[in-house]
Write a protein that holds these residues in place. Structure first.
Motif, short mmCIF file in Angstrom:
data_model
loop_
_atom_site.label_atom_id
_atom_site.label_comp_id
_atom_site.label_asym_id
_atom_site.label_seq_id
_atom_site.Cartn_x
_atom_site.Cartn_y
_atom_site.Cartn_z
N ARG A 275 0.84 -1.20 0.00
CA ARG A 275 0.00 0.00 0.00
C ARG A 275 0.87 1.26 0.00
N ARG A 314 -0.49 8.46 4.76
CA ARG A 314 -1.65 7.90 4.06
C ARG A 314 -1.71 6.39 4.23
N THR A 318 -4.75 4.16 6.04
CA THR A 318 -5.56 3.21 5.27
C THR A 318 -5.19 1.76 5.60
N THR A 322 -6.73 -1.20 8.17
CA THR A 322 -7.08 -2.55 7.70
C THR A 322 -6.42 -3.63 8.55
N ARG A 651 -10.72 -2.88 0.60
CA ARG A 651 -10.56 -2.19 -0.68
C ARG A 651 -11.88 -2.06 -1.42
N GLU A 654 -13.78 0.73 0.16
CA GLU A 654 -13.25 2.04 -0.22
C GLU A 654 -13.90 2.53 -1.51
#
Length: 751
Positions: A275, A314, A318, A322, A651, A654
């Protein structure tokens, strides 16, 4: 919350790295030195783990050796003719006896030839029924400490297999000697645990590194998940060291925790680094650098440092969210074991939860801190990518930031034919489930000892050739005198497959009789022994009695698991519903995940039992899976399945919340996470199979079982079945009652 963590780590990376280095250093010191209390390996136990408040535990407590008596070691001598030439055998035994008696810490040495009457019952008990050997009873001093008992036992074993048998060779060159005791059996298991742990990690870590290099295209990026894994395992071992002060920690639990820690750390590290690279690509595109691949085309200096910090922030916001949801879901899945009666399962659960939480803490603090310190080194193309032909391969199978590719195309095909896919996968899973009907669970501590270990050879000889010294198949303690227990003894003697029944007053327990039952069966915890336990427990002699032994312990363990299973399931179901709702805002997604993962888990368990029951793929053939392994497979397997579920749903969610329709969100989410899930699964399967290279059967079963579960989940379930079901459900995937939907929005803003 995760944004704040990301900002803190990216602005003070050195502080976080130093903190983790100090923590790991303290953990290493505790594990290997113990600060005067003994290191982890010295504090581990290696004996029968009874289930509290059961009949077998009562028998174990009542028949436990007197603490005031010295440790007893049996020296099994094989290959000596005690029938054809008893005089010669006696002379040889007498001349060799002194090598044992002169050892410091040995109180007495007794064999059949040292007794006043060689024809007495006591003497005959020490002679082989086959006439080809005898047993020497070595009793240690009663005032020895635990450490001294271990040291003297080791010297006795070395002398028996050295000087003692060398002396016998002057009489019989084929003579062999094996030392057997509970202490030596425990030592053998402990040594095997250490060997298997080293063997498993020496195979798993290099393979994982090679695969990570292929996935990331460079050593620096590939090394980050392994740094995460090593830190997590060491700190998890330190947590186990702490547990030894309040619980009896079985030695093989160390391997179990290491397997899980390695798997989760690599999973989380792989997701996080992937990521991060995706965020870097996005930041470069926003800054106008496009798809720059050459180092000279990338930003430098403070501009590069700022880009790295923003990308790290970032990524923590994110991917950090997760992996945190994933770790909590896994911890809750494993927490179901905490309600079990068995202390062994409680210990496994506590250690596993600790290592899962440490793994996620490493992932959201240590890994981003190291990434920040590395700066542009992870952004620049690696040396490997410049090798002709290699760069193309790395781009084809490595991580990618494109929203369109092989996994999105796969998803589009699944979306086009969801019912066909669901039907085909259901048929495959049904075939895999079939063997579960004949699967058996078993618990026998002696099976943890390697077949070729001297202590195992000696133990087997005693069981086969020395009925008076053999470990009873079943032990019964009756609240009655020996005369009053005769009726119960007769009833037991009349049972099928019972070869010998003896009754004697239970030492130290007035008014109690110990009835020892030796059965003529190949498997002391097999169906015949288990049936005999149930039959004896159903007898009504008119007084209280308790049934113990290996088969009884096995039945009590299984019964206690079945009794507590509904509570464990309730904990897992409630936790999964709550956590997946907090992540997606849906009530349908958690329900679907529970149903699909449960079926997948049972199917994988069926395949695992079939592989070992029939000895397929070169695996050892066993009459059943170890009971604790089944419990761990259910807990760990469900947790790992939820791990990949969270990776995929995060994902997809999102894109759904960004305004994409359901089918497009599924396709894009699968493209973004499919490569990570597949890559992680390949690495984790390699890690699990690396531990199969060891000798301990329970670890082989656990490694193969988890490898099968991950393979099934990452292919049939995650890449095919989940997209198909989400296509059929459409917008209903994201349904929740209006009050809960508002609650989710408020929670999402806070997190």
């Amino acid at each position: 919350m995760f944004s704040r963590i990301g900002r803190a780590v990216s602005h003070q990376p050195a502080s976080f790295v130093i903190g983790w280095v100090l923590l790991v250093a303290v953990a290493v010191s505790l594990v290997f030195q113990g600060w005067g209390a003994g290191g982890l390996f010295q504090r581990l136990a290696s004996g029968d783990a009874t289930t509290p408040d059961t009949e077998s535990s009562v028998v174990a407590d009542l028949t436990r050796s007197d603490e005031d008596a010295g440790e007893v070691i049996s020296i099994v001598v094989d290959g000596v003719d005690v029938v054809g030439d008893p005089a010669g055998a006696g002379l040889a035994a007498t001349s060799a006896r002194g090598s044992l008696g002169e050892l410091e810490g040995v109180a007495s040495v007794t064999d059949a030839f040292a007794l006043p009457d060689p024809t007495s019952q006591e003497a005959r008990a020490l002679l082989s029924t086959g006439g080809d050997g005898y047993v020497v009873i070595v009793t240690l001093d009663a005032d020895l400490s635990e450490q001294e008992v271990a040291s003297v036992s080791e010297r006795v074993a070395e002398t028996a297999e050295g000087a003692y048998v060398d002396s016998l060779h002057t009489y019989e060159p084929r003579a062999e000697a094996y030392a057997v005791s509970s202490e030596l059996i425990g030592d053998s298991i402990g040594e095997l645990v250490q060997r298997d742990l080293a063997q498993g990690e020496s195979v798993s870590l290099p393979v994982a590194l090679i695969l990570l290099v292929i996935i990331f295209g460079g050593l620096l990026a590939a090394g980050l998940p392994l740094v995460n894994a090593l830190a997590s395992i060491v700190i998890g071992m330190a947590a186990l060291w702490g547990l030894t002060f309040v619980l009896e920690v079985q030695s093989f639990i160390l391997n179990v925790i290491s397997i899980l820690g390695l798997a989760l750390s690599i999973d989380y590290g792989l997701l996080f680094v992937s990521r991060y690279r995706e965020e870097v690509a996005a930041q470069l595109a926003r800054a106008g650098y496009g798809a720059a691949m050459r180092a000279e085309e990338l930003p430098v200096g403070e501009e590069m440092n700022r880009l790295v910090r923003v990308s790290v922030q970032r990524t923590v916001a994110t991917a950090g969210r997760t992996v945190s949801f994933s770790a909590l879901t896994i911890a809750c899945s494993i927490a179901g074991l905490l309600v079990m009666s068995s202390p062994m399962l409680k210990t496994i659960a506590t250690g596993a939860i600790a290592v899962a939480l440490v793994a996620v803490l490493c992932t959201i603090t240590l890994v981003p801190a190291v990434i920040t310190l590395l700066g542009g080194r992870l952004v620049r193309p690696s040396v490997l990518s410049r090798v002709p032909g290699v760069g193309r391969v790395l781009r084809a199978i490595g991580d990618a930031s494109s929203e369109h590719g092989v996994f999105s195309r796969l998803s589009n095909r699944v979306v086009a034919h969801p019912w066909i896919v669901m039907g085909a996968i259901a048929a495959v899973l049904a075939v895999m489930v079939a063997p579960i009907g004949s699967a058996r669970m078993r618990t026998n501590i002696i099976e943890y000892v390697p077949q070729d270990a001297p202590v195992r050879t000696g133990y087997d000889v005693i069981q086969d050739d020395y009925p008076a010294l053999a470990t009873p198949t079943i032990s019964v303690v009756a609240q009655a005198g020996a005369d009053d227990a005769n009726g119960l003894v007769s009833d037991i003697q009349a049972l099928d497959d019972v070869a010998r029944v003896t009754a004697e007053e239970l030492s130290g327990q007035e008014g109690m009789t110990l009835i020892s039952v030796l059965m003529d069966v190949e498997d002391p915890v097999g169906p015949q022994a288990s049936d005999a336990v149930e039959t004896i427990r159903g007898m009504e002699p008119g007084y209280e009695y308790w049934v113990g032994g290996a088969a009884a312990q096995q039945e009590d363990f299984i019964d206690s698991m079945a009794e507590r299973a509904p509570w464990a399931a309730l904990i897992v179901i409630t936790a999964v519903f709550l956590l997946l709702f907090c992540m997606t805002g849906s009530l349908v997604v958690p329900l679907k995940a529970l149903l699909i993962n449960s079926v997948s888990l049972i199917a994988s368990l069926g395949v695992t039992s079939w592989l070992f029951e029939h000895g397929r793929l070169g695996l050892p053939q066993t009459p059943g899976l170890q009971t604790f392994v089944v419990a761990c497979l259910m807990a760990f397997g469900f947790g790992l399945a939820m791990d990949y579920e969270v990776f995929l749903l995060a994902r997809i969610n999102e894109y759904w919340e960004a305004g994409h329709d359901n089918d497009d969100a599924v396709a894009r989410g699968l493209q973004r996470s499919g490569r990570i899930i597949t890559s992680a699964a390949v690495i984790i399967i390699a890690v699990f199979l690396g531990f199969v290279s060891g000798e301990m059967i329970s670890i082989k079963e656990l490694g193969v079982g988890l490898a099968v579960m991950v393979a099934v989940d990452a292919t049939l379930v995650r890449l095919l079945l989940v997209p198909a079901t989400m296509t059929v459900l459409g917008r209903w995937n994201w349904w929740a009652p209006r009050p809960l939907a508002h609650l989710y929005q408020r929670f999402r803003q806070q997190v």
